[in-house]
Design a protein around this motif. Structure first.
Motif, PDB file in Angstrom:
ATOM      1  N   GLN A  23      74.927  22.614  53.315  1.00  0.00           N
ATOM      2  CA  GLN A  23      75.224  21.384  52.798  1.00  0.00           C
ATOM      3  C   GLN A  23      76.610  21.346  52.002  1.00  0.00           C
ATOM      4  O   GLN A  23      77.374  20.483  51.956  1.00  0.00           O
ATOM      5  CB  GLN A  23      74.092  20.897  51.886  1.00  0.00           C
ATOM      6  N   ARG A  24      76.767  22.523  51.128  1.00  0.00           N
ATOM      7  CA  ARG A  24      77.863  22.577  50.484  1.00  0.00           C
ATOM      8  C   ARG A  24      79.231  22.857  51.243  1.00  0.00           C
ATOM      9  O   ARG A  24      80.163  22.124  51.049  1.00  0.00           O
ATOM     10  CB  ARG A  24      77.876  23.781  49.279  1.00  0.00           C
ATOM     11  N   ALA A  25      79.049  23.323  52.427  1.00  0.00           N
ATOM     12  CA  ALA A  25      80.153  23.529  53.031  1.00  0.00           C
ATOM     13  C   ALA A  25      80.466  22.438  53.879  1.00  0.00           C
ATOM     14  O   ALA A  25      81.733  21.981  53.914  1.00  0.00           O
ATOM     15  CB  ALA A  25      79.922  24.630  54.420  1.00  0.00           C
ATOM     16  N   GLU A  26      79.556  21.612  54.265  1.00  0.00           N
ATOM     17  CA  GLU A  26      79.815  20.471  54.801  1.00  0.00           C
ATOM     18  C   GLU A  26      80.790  19.295  53.687  1.00  0.00           C
ATOM     19  O   GLU A  26      81.444  18.473  54.120  1.00  0.00           O
ATOM     20  CB  GLU A  26      78.565  19.550  55.291  1.00  0.00           C
ATOM     21  N   GLU A  27      80.018  19.276  52.561  1.00  0.00           N
ATOM     22  CA  GLU A  27      80.507  18.428  51.362  1.00  0.00           C
ATOM     23  C   GLU A  27      82.327  18.799  51.209  1.00  0.00           C
ATOM     24  O   GLU A  27      83.041  17.956  51.067  1.00  0.00           O
ATOM     25  CB  GLU A  27      79.928  18.603  50.333  1.00  0.00           C
ATOM     26  N   ILE A  28      82.358  20.278  51.036  1.00  0.00           N
ATOM     27  CA  ILE A  28      83.856  20.611  50.903  1.00  0.00           C
ATOM     28  C   ILE A  28      84.798  20.396  52.116  1.00  0.00           C
ATOM     29  O   ILE A  28      85.923  19.769  52.175  1.00  0.00           O
ATOM     30  CB  ILE A  28      83.842  22.237  50.594  1.00  0.00           C
ATOM     31  N   THR A  29      84.198  20.376  53.248  1.00  0.00           N
ATOM     32  CA  THR A  29      84.832  19.980  54.450  1.00  0.00           C
ATOM     33  C   THR A  29      85.220  18.584  54.413  1.00  0.00           C
ATOM     34  O   THR A  29      86.292  18.126  54.787  1.00  0.00           O
ATOM     35  CB  THR A  29      84.062  20.361  55.901  1.00  0.00           C
ATOM     36  N   PHE A  58      89.214  19.080  56.315  1.00  0.00           N
ATOM     37  CA  PHE A  58      89.654  20.229  57.197  1.00  0.00           C
ATOM     38  C   PHE A  58      89.280  19.721  58.492  1.00  0.00           C
ATOM     39  O   PHE A  58      88.345  18.979  58.939  1.00  0.00           O
ATOM     40  CB  PHE A  58      88.738  21.476  56.882  1.00  0.00           C
ATOM     41  N   PRO A  59      90.223  19.987  59.513  1.00  0.00           N
ATOM     42  CA  PRO A  59      89.984  19.914  60.953  1.00  0.00           C
ATOM     43  C   PRO A  59      88.612  20.315  61.552  1.00  0.00           C
ATOM     44  O   PRO A  59      88.213  21.241  61.032  1.00  0.00           O
ATOM     45  CB  PRO A  59      91.313  20.223  61.780  1.00  0.00           C
ATOM     46  N   ARG A  76      94.383  23.404  64.604  1.00  0.00           N
ATOM     47  CA  ARG A  76      93.955  22.091  64.615  1.00  0.00           C
ATOM     48  C   ARG A  76      94.335  21.248  63.599  1.00  0.00           C
ATOM     49  O   ARG A  76      94.868  21.730  62.688  1.00  0.00           O
ATOM     50  CB  ARG A  76      92.342  21.926  64.466  1.00  0.00           C
ATOM     51  N   VAL A  77      94.403  19.883  63.616  1.00  0.00           N
ATOM     52  CA  VAL A  77      95.118  19.037  62.747  1.00  0.00           C
ATOM     53  C   VAL A  77      94.135  17.733  62.537  1.00  0.00           C
ATOM     54  O   VAL A  77      93.317  17.267  63.350  1.00  0.00           O
ATOM     55  CB  VAL A  77      96.348  18.542  63.023  1.00  0.00           C
TER      56      VAL A  77
END
Length: 246
Positions: A113-119, A124-125, A185-186
């Motif tokens: 969940q933290r990784a998704e929030e950071i993304t 991030f692409p 990726r962009v």
């Protein structure tokens, strides 16, 4: 009547000795070597059978010992990993395996969940192409409509110039732009607004576009931009077309 032959090798040997004791010496001289050879062959076969049995037993013992050793090493590895997990999660050393695995699952969910929030925060692409267009809730004086657009695709050298041309053809003004690249990726996050100055024909076209739900015209234009092949592929296709025409 012939005497009954005892069973087994020992019985046969006793019977042979009893029969040979009553035979003449000249007969014994010609018969005994054959009997001795047969007894030697039987003895050799018995020894060979015993050796085979011993070899099989040795192999079974070796296999059993190897299996026990492999099982011991496996248990030691599991115990080492469990102890390491207890240390990482700051658990009590006496925590049982089920409770420890439950804590690991909870920690993995939290990290995901933290990784998704950071993304999402860092824009991030992603690994897949995606396009999102939403009407913006921001109200800007002098602008007819505002859109929030985000699209992710493979990064290429002509992407930004083509994006500018696409927005210019749609008479969209960029109010804010965020671009993030990672691993080829962009991701582009744009806040766009319709320009004021337009001819009557363009105003009619814009009114028709505004009638489309959720800025579908912008989504279609960005989809065409994302689906456009890489410049190298376009050059290759152009060469193939030229070869076919010749």
């Amino acid at each position: 009547m012939f005497p009954t032959m005892p069973a087994g090798r020992a019985g046969r040997s006793d019977l042979q000795a009893e029969m040979l004791s009553g035979l003449p010496e000249y007969f014994m001289a010609s018969f005994y070597p054959h009997m001795e050879m047969e007894m030697e062959m039987e003895t050799e076969m018995a020894m060979r059978d015993e050796a085979v049995d011993a070899t099989r037993m040795d192999r079974a013992l070796v296999a059993s010992r190897n299996h026990r050793e492999a099982e011991r090493r496996r248990r030691e590895r599991i115990k080492s990993h469990l102890d390491r997990l207890r240390t990482i999660l700051a658990c009590d050393p006496k925590t049982d395996k089920a409770s420890l695995l439950a804590k690991v699952v909870e920690r993995m969910k939290d990290l995901k969940q933290r990784a998704e929030e950071i993304t999402e925060a860092q824009c991030f692409p992603s690994e897949t192409d995606e396009i999102v267009v939403l009407p913006s809730s921001a109200s800007i004086s002098g602008q007819r409509s505002v859109f929030e657009a985000s699209f992710c695709c493979e990064d290429r050298s002509d992407l930004l110039p083509e994006l500018i041309d696409t927005l210019r053809s749609l008479r969209l003004k960029t109010l804010r732009a965020e671009i993030a690249t990672l691993g080829g990726r962009v991701r582009n996050v744009l806040i766009l607004a319709k320009e004021n100055e337009a001819s009557e024909e363009e105003e009619e076209e814009e009114e028709e576009e505004e009638d489309e739900p959720g800025g579908a015209f912008l989504r279609d234009a960005l989809q065409a931009l994302v689906d456009r092949p890489h410049p190298a592929e376009r050059c290759k296709r152009r060469r193939l077309v030229d070869q076919d025409s010749t």
